[in-house]
Design a protein around this motif. Sequence first.
Motif, PDB file in Angstrom:
ATOM      1  N   GLU A   9       1.087  -3.175   4.283  1.00  0.00           N
ATOM      2  CA  GLU A   9       0.620  -1.858   4.653  1.00  0.00           C
ATOM      3  C   GLU A   9       2.019  -0.850   3.958  1.00  0.00           C
ATOM      4  O   GLU A   9       3.250  -1.826   3.665  1.00  0.00           O
ATOM      5  N   GLY A  24      -1.322   5.153   5.749  1.00  0.00           N
ATOM      6  CA  GLY A  24      -0.466   4.542   6.635  1.00  0.00           C
ATOM      7  C   GLY A  24       0.521   5.634   7.341  1.00  0.00           C
ATOM      8  O   GLY A  24       0.232   6.852   7.132  1.00  0.00           O
ATOM      9  N   GLU A  54       0.740  -1.282  -0.007  1.00  0.00           N
ATOM     10  CA  GLU A  54      -0.119   0.007   0.037  1.00  0.00           C
ATOM     11  C   GLU A  54       0.795   1.162   0.210  1.00  0.00           C
ATOM     12  O   GLU A  54       1.962   1.323   0.690  1.00  0.00           O
ATOM     13  N   GLU A  78       0.620  -8.117   8.694  1.00  0.00           N
ATOM     14  CA  GLU A  78       0.546  -7.137   9.537  1.00  0.00           C
ATOM     15  C   GLU A  78       1.060  -7.301  10.863  1.00  0.00           C
ATOM     16  O   GLU A  78       1.932  -8.283  11.155  1.00  0.00           O
ATOM     17  N   ILE A  90      -7.950  -0.036   2.967  1.00  0.00           N
ATOM     18  CA  ILE A  90      -7.418  -1.576   2.879  1.00  0.00           C
ATOM     19  C   ILE A  90      -8.123  -2.311   1.925  1.00  0.00           C
ATOM     20  O   ILE A  90      -7.475  -3.250   1.327  1.00  0.00           O
ATOM     21  N   TRP A 145      -6.908  -4.224   9.188  1.00  0.00           N
ATOM     22  CA  TRP A 145      -6.278  -4.714   8.044  1.00  0.00           C
ATOM     23  C   TRP A 145      -6.833  -6.065   7.798  1.00  0.00           C
ATOM     24  O   TRP A 145      -7.294  -6.430   6.818  1.00  0.00           O
ATOM     25  N   TYR A 154      -5.433   4.003   9.013  1.00  0.00           N
ATOM     26  CA  TYR A 154      -6.067   3.092   7.911  1.00  0.00           C
ATOM     27  C   TYR A 154      -7.453   3.098   7.828  1.00  0.00           C
ATOM     28  O   TYR A 154      -8.106   2.542   8.962  1.00  0.00           O
TER      29      TYR A 154
END
Length: 366
Positions: free
Chosen positions: A242, A140, A136, A190, A168, A201, A163
Amino acid sequence: MDKKIAVIRGDGIGPEIVGEALQVLDDVAKLYGHEFTYDDVDMGGCAIDKWGDPLPQEMLDKCVASDSVLLGAVGGPKWNDVPGPMRPEKGLLRLRAGMGVYSNNRPAKIWPQLAAASPLSPAIVEKGIDFIIVRELIGGIYFGKHETVEENGELKAIDELTYTESEIERIGRIGFETARKRNKQLCSVEKSNVLDSSRLWKKVMHKLAEEYPDVILTDMLVDNCAMQIVKNPSQFDVIVTENMFGDILSDEASMITGSIGMIPSSSLGSSSCGLYEPIHGSAPDIAGTDIANPIGTILSAAMMLKYSFDMPKEADCIEKAVSAVLDAGYRTADIMPTDVEEAQKCVKIGCKEMGKQIRLHLRKEK
Ligand code: IPM
Ligand code: MG
């Protein structure tokens, strides 16, 4: 086809590696009957020096108006003391956000010719390394509030990590779609044992999984993932994660393939206008010495042809030319084998010569 490419040469080795990639693109255009025009864009340290801003608005506008952006690298010690919002890297973050490219695709694939350059043991390398990190890119901690305040007589620094479900979900979909086109295994990475943003997430990923019953979703904590990448990289097909975890894991993943200098990346949002860049930095220590490896940038240009311009044959031709040059034993310093006997079978060349060799092979690979 006519395509307008915004070109960010940037700082350090950026201008050298981009110069080689543009010559490769020119030859591809000639071979396949396309026309690529280039619009130079200042970003990073050079833009700070020239305009007092790492990414002036009109430079961002040029990128957004282009068919895609090719970027070398930005930053360097010269701008180390520049305040946070004016740092060269901030230009890159503003570019990513301004282009809306939320999905960063970083392949970690070992070239068989470079297996000896991997720091992992041959037994691990033999099992194969071929996975993709879907990172991503515009959310974040990179894009939260950053501030340093004084509290109780000392400084306190704050970096905010947020987020939303929709942020997400959109990157999660890219993860699932990418896995669907490969071996259908998606690992969501994560830190849900500590962070709320990671718990959300994980929840969103599992909800999405219901729409992709053909893809096997697994969860992994980021610290364990860092370990698994060196212990057993063949287990991975697609990793989705992320922004900051993806930044860190992609450097690690690139190194096990031999050299960070080989790895390209694509960043895409909702349109076909993408941002293409090697994942390495500006390497100011070797700038101007003609020893940088231009392959990461050349392969980024190939990704541009494939993902933004729908030119898979042309992209393939570049990849095959790179492979042929490696077969012929040509190596830049970063990918020379450490073993003396192996090194004797190779020819050490510079950045310009590497670009030239790849161009020579383009004709043969078409
Ligand atoms: C990368 C780089 C950037 C990032 C820096 C230069 C801001 O490390 O593209 O991985 O952290 O995203
Ligand atoms: Mg990085």
